[in-house]
Design a protein around this motif. Structure first.
Motif, short mmCIF file in Angstrom:
data_model
loop_
_atom_site.label_atom_id
_atom_site.label_comp_id
_atom_site.label_asym_id
_atom_site.label_seq_id
_atom_site.Cartn_x
_atom_site.Cartn_y
_atom_site.Cartn_z
N GLU A 164 53.78 32.47 59.17
CA GLU A 164 55.00 33.54 58.57
C GLU A 164 55.19 32.33 56.92
OE1 GLU A 164 57.21 33.75 61.90
OE2 GLU A 164 55.85 35.66 62.87
N GLY A 165 54.71 31.38 56.91
CA GLY A 165 55.10 30.42 56.18
C GLY A 165 54.21 30.63 54.58
N ILE A 166 54.40 30.29 53.35
CA ILE A 166 53.89 30.81 52.67
C ILE A 166 52.56 30.79 52.05
CG2 ILE A 166 54.81 28.83 51.84
CD1 ILE A 166 54.73 30.05 49.30
N ILE A 167 51.60 29.80 52.58
CA ILE A 167 49.91 29.08 52.53
C ILE A 167 49.62 30.48 53.79
CG2 ILE A 167 48.66 27.64 52.82
CD1 ILE A 167 49.81 25.26 51.54
N GLY A 168 50.53 30.02 54.88
CA GLY A 168 49.16 31.31 56.21
C GLY A 168 49.57 32.02 55.22
N SER A 169 50.68 33.19 55.04
CA SER A 169 50.52 34.60 55.13
C SER A 169 49.45 34.52 53.94
CB SER A 169 52.03 35.02 54.87
OG SER A 169 52.41 34.22 53.79
N PHE A 170 49.72 33.61 52.62
CA PHE A 170 48.96 33.82 51.23
C PHE A 170 46.91 33.95 52.20
CE2 PHE A 170 46.72 31.34 47.79
CZ PHE A 170 46.90 32.92 46.71
N ILE A 172 44.25 37.03 51.83
CA ILE A 172 43.52 36.75 51.10
C ILE A 172 41.74 36.78 51.92
CG2 ILE A 172 41.36 34.72 50.44
CD1 ILE A 172 43.16 33.39 49.04
N PHE A 173 41.98 36.87 53.10
CA PHE A 173 41.32 36.96 53.83
C PHE A 173 40.91 38.20 54.59
CE2 PHE A 173 40.67 31.99 53.29
CZ PHE A 173 39.57 31.43 53.15
N ASN A 174 42.56 39.10 54.46
CA ASN A 174 42.62 40.46 55.03
C ASN A 174 42.49 40.57 55.86
OD1 ASN A 174 43.56 42.62 54.12
ND2 ASN A 174 41.22 43.72 53.71
#
Lengths: 346, 289
Positions: free
Chosen positions: A180-186, A190-192
């Motif tokens: 739920e953090g920024i890189i994780g959700s990013f 990306i990988f959908n």
């Protein structure tokens, strides 16, 4: 300086190291030969209106008395070293006999706690250290080319990952990498893949820890190399330029040889520090897929119901110390040669 | 400047820029997020919530909230941990510098072979993972009733710090010319007087640099403070770790985030004011080491 004066200056420092570093190592080695007492059980008759039953329970008083009488526990020789949680000789033999193929054997081996931790610790040490040296070197070269008014602020920012408390640094990254953090959700977008989580996969956890290690340690290599670059002899550089060396040639033939001793120094410190990797595993909450030798020792003190496993922790500590000694021998021998006084006594 | 060089410049600038972003954004992000509520900082819907604080405005009425800080500092008594950290780091730095300057000076001036062996032993001690030493302390400390006190932790940290301090101050004192204190001794000073009147006035640059690294070691330690201190006199780092243990409770994660930001501030100040000393100290250590 006369021996007596030397002694007067050095004794507080020497005493501190003797009592709190040398003695604990010895006390650890003694502890590793002992094992906790078994709990003393007593059988009591428990009577209820519906009849009497015999039950077994721990005789707390007797157990405590036994512990007070002999706090070290009972002598176990090298039993702790060879049990399943440490070198696990019998499990290794069994795995060797029963597994078909090397892969299956290795899978068995890396399921044993000690070998699991050892494999992570060694991979961490030998993956993070070269990356730190190479990336640090290039950052140093790049910062050195900056105009001087930018150098100060850049160095300030570059130092931050190094001075940060390891536990705090890993938490900060962990919160960003969290699903739920920024890189994780990013990454998920990306990988959908809404279920993608760096925490769930052992491989990704290992990579995450390596990345943290490189992030945390690179500033050290950078700053040492940067300092070294300031001392590159200017006339050697100039004569290389006159000889037609391009920038790469200068780097290759003048700068790298000049910085080589520093690279050895950095790898010495890095191997020491990376071999004790511990805080990131707590910070990233990664113990399910990655454990280190230091974490194993910590875990022996934290597991169970308040009973610290002194014997087990001590055995792991001794194995860790042996590991460090093996890794450090070449570098220490080198330091010894480099710093050896030319004459014995002056 | 030819074309090739300008390409190299762009490459090197973008490399630096990338590293600067990697080194700073995690901190800026956490600082910003520490003034939000948990459902923004760990947003299930949209990561931009953490920047604009959508839930924070709904839940608290403002862009920023200091709930995390209030919870950590007042409700969870983080000030106590901060105070303990202050006591521990200050004492560790003072004591290890005192012992280290005496020892480092003696090692730099001895000239006998055993000084060299002490340095090699210190190097080996420096390599010992701290937690392996803790497993040697715990049982004796329990038996002697020393476990859990701040003073025990301070002495342990001082001792663990000694090898590094000795190496650093030894190489620093080696750069101070021998003639300085020896001429004072020719004039009739004893070794201690020469040390006090001649060496102490010129030793501060080296001592400050070494002190910075002692500070970092004591301040950043987790392995020793987590295992040697009782819950009542924990320092900041183990306290933050214990917040995580109880993070299931809603809102507690934000306490940890606020505590993390609070504990980072002194470190930032340190680098800001002492950047030059840190850089020069690593140089001295490295070039000699």
């Amino acid at each position: 300086m006369p021996h007596y004066t030397f002694l007067k200056f050095i004794w507080p420092s020497a005493l501190a190291m003797l009592v709190f570093i040398a003695l604990p190592i010895m006390s650890t080695s003694v502890q590793s030969l002992f094992i906790e007492h078994e709990k003393i059980l007593e059988t009591v008759e428990n009577c209820t209106p519906f009849g009497c039953k015999e039950i077994t329970k721990v005789d707390l008083e007797a157990t405590e008395a036994q512990k007070a009488e002999n706090p070290l526990g009972k002598f176990n020789g090298f039993g702790t070293y060879t049990n399943r949680n440490h070198l696990a000789f019998s499990e290794l033999k069994q795995a060797w006999r029963e597994s078909n193929g090397l892969n299956e054997f290795l899978a068995e081996v890396f399921n044993l706690p000690f070998y699991k931790a050892l494999s992570f610790t060694l991979s961490y040490t030998f993956i993070v250290t070269p990356f730190v040296i190479i990336i640090g070197f290039f950052i140093a070269l790049a910062v050195n080319r900056l105009p001087s008014f930018l150098k100060g602020p850049t160095i300030f920012v570059c130092l931050l990952p190094m001075i940060i408390t390891p536990l705090i640094g890993s938490l900060v990254l962990f919160w960003m990498i969290d699903a739920e953090g920024i890189i994780g959700s990013f990454l998920q977008s990306i990988f959908n893949d809404p279920n993608l989580s760096l925490k769930a996969s052992p491989t990704l956890t290992w990579i995450m820890l390596f990345v943290y290690g490189i992030w945390h340690h690179t500033p050290f290599a950078f700053i040492v190399f940067y300092a070294g670059l300031q001392t590159v002899p200017r006339d050697t550089l100039e004569s290389a330029m006159i000889d037609g060396a391009n920038r790469w040639g200068q780097t290759r033939h003048v700068i790298i040889p000049h910085l080589m001793p520093l690279a050895v120094f950095i790898s010495l410190i890095q191997i020491m520090d990376n071999f004790r990797v511990f805080e990131p595993i707590i910070g990233f909450n990664a113990q399910a897929s990655a454990t280190s030798l230091s974490w194993l020792i910590y875990n022996d003190f934290r597991s169970g119901d308040g009973d610290m496993l002194f014997g087990s922790a001590a055995a792991t500590s001794m194995l860790t110390i042996i590991g460090v000694s093996i890794l450090m021998t070449p570098v220490i021998v080198r330091t010894w040669r480099a710093n050896r006084p030319s004459q014995g006594v002056s | 400047m030819n074309k090739k060089n300008s390409w190299l410049n762009i490459l090197s600038l973008s490399f630096i820029l990338l590293w600067v972003i990697l080194a700073s954004v995690p901190f800026l992000w956490t600082l910003w997020g520490s003034f939000k509520v948990e459902s923004d900082f760990f947003s299930k819907q949209d990561w931009r919530n953490a920047i604009f604080g959508v839930r924070t405005i709904i839940e608290t009425g403002g862009m920023f909230t200091t709930n995390g800080y209030e919870g950590a500092w007042i409700k969870e008594e983080f000030w106590r941990a901060a105070l303990n950290t202050g006591i521990v780091t200050l004492s560790v730095v003072t004591i290890s510098l005192t012992l280290g300057t005496l020892g480092g000076y003696a090692l730099a001036r001895s000239g006998f072979r055993y000084a060299f062996w002490i340095l090699i032993a210190a190097l080996i001690f420096r390599a010992m993972p701290h937690i392996t030493l803790v497993s040697g302390y715990l049982l004796p400390f329990f038996e002697l009733g020393l476990w859990g006190h701040l003073s025990t932790t301070i002495i342990v940290l001082v001792a663990i710090n000694q090898p590094f301090t000795l190496w650093m101050l030894h190489s620093f004192f080696s750069t101070i010319p021998k003639d300085l204190d020896e001429s004072a001794m020719v004039d009739g000073c004893t070794r201690f007087e020469a040390f006090r009147h001649v060496i102490i006035p010129v030793m501060w640059p080296g001592v400050i640099t070494t002190g910075l690294f002692s500070f970092l070691l004591a301040y950043n330690d987790f392995a020793i403070t987590a295992l040697l201190l009782t819950e009542a006199n924990q320092t900041m780092v183990p306290k933050i770790a214990s917040f995580l243990g109880s993070a299931q409770e809603q809102g507690n994660v934000m306490f940890a985030v606020a505590a993390v930001v609070s504990a980072t501030v002194p470190l930032f100040m340190l680098v800001m004011f002492f950047q030059r000393q840190i850089v020069s100290g690593l140089t001295a250590g490295a070039v000699k080491g």
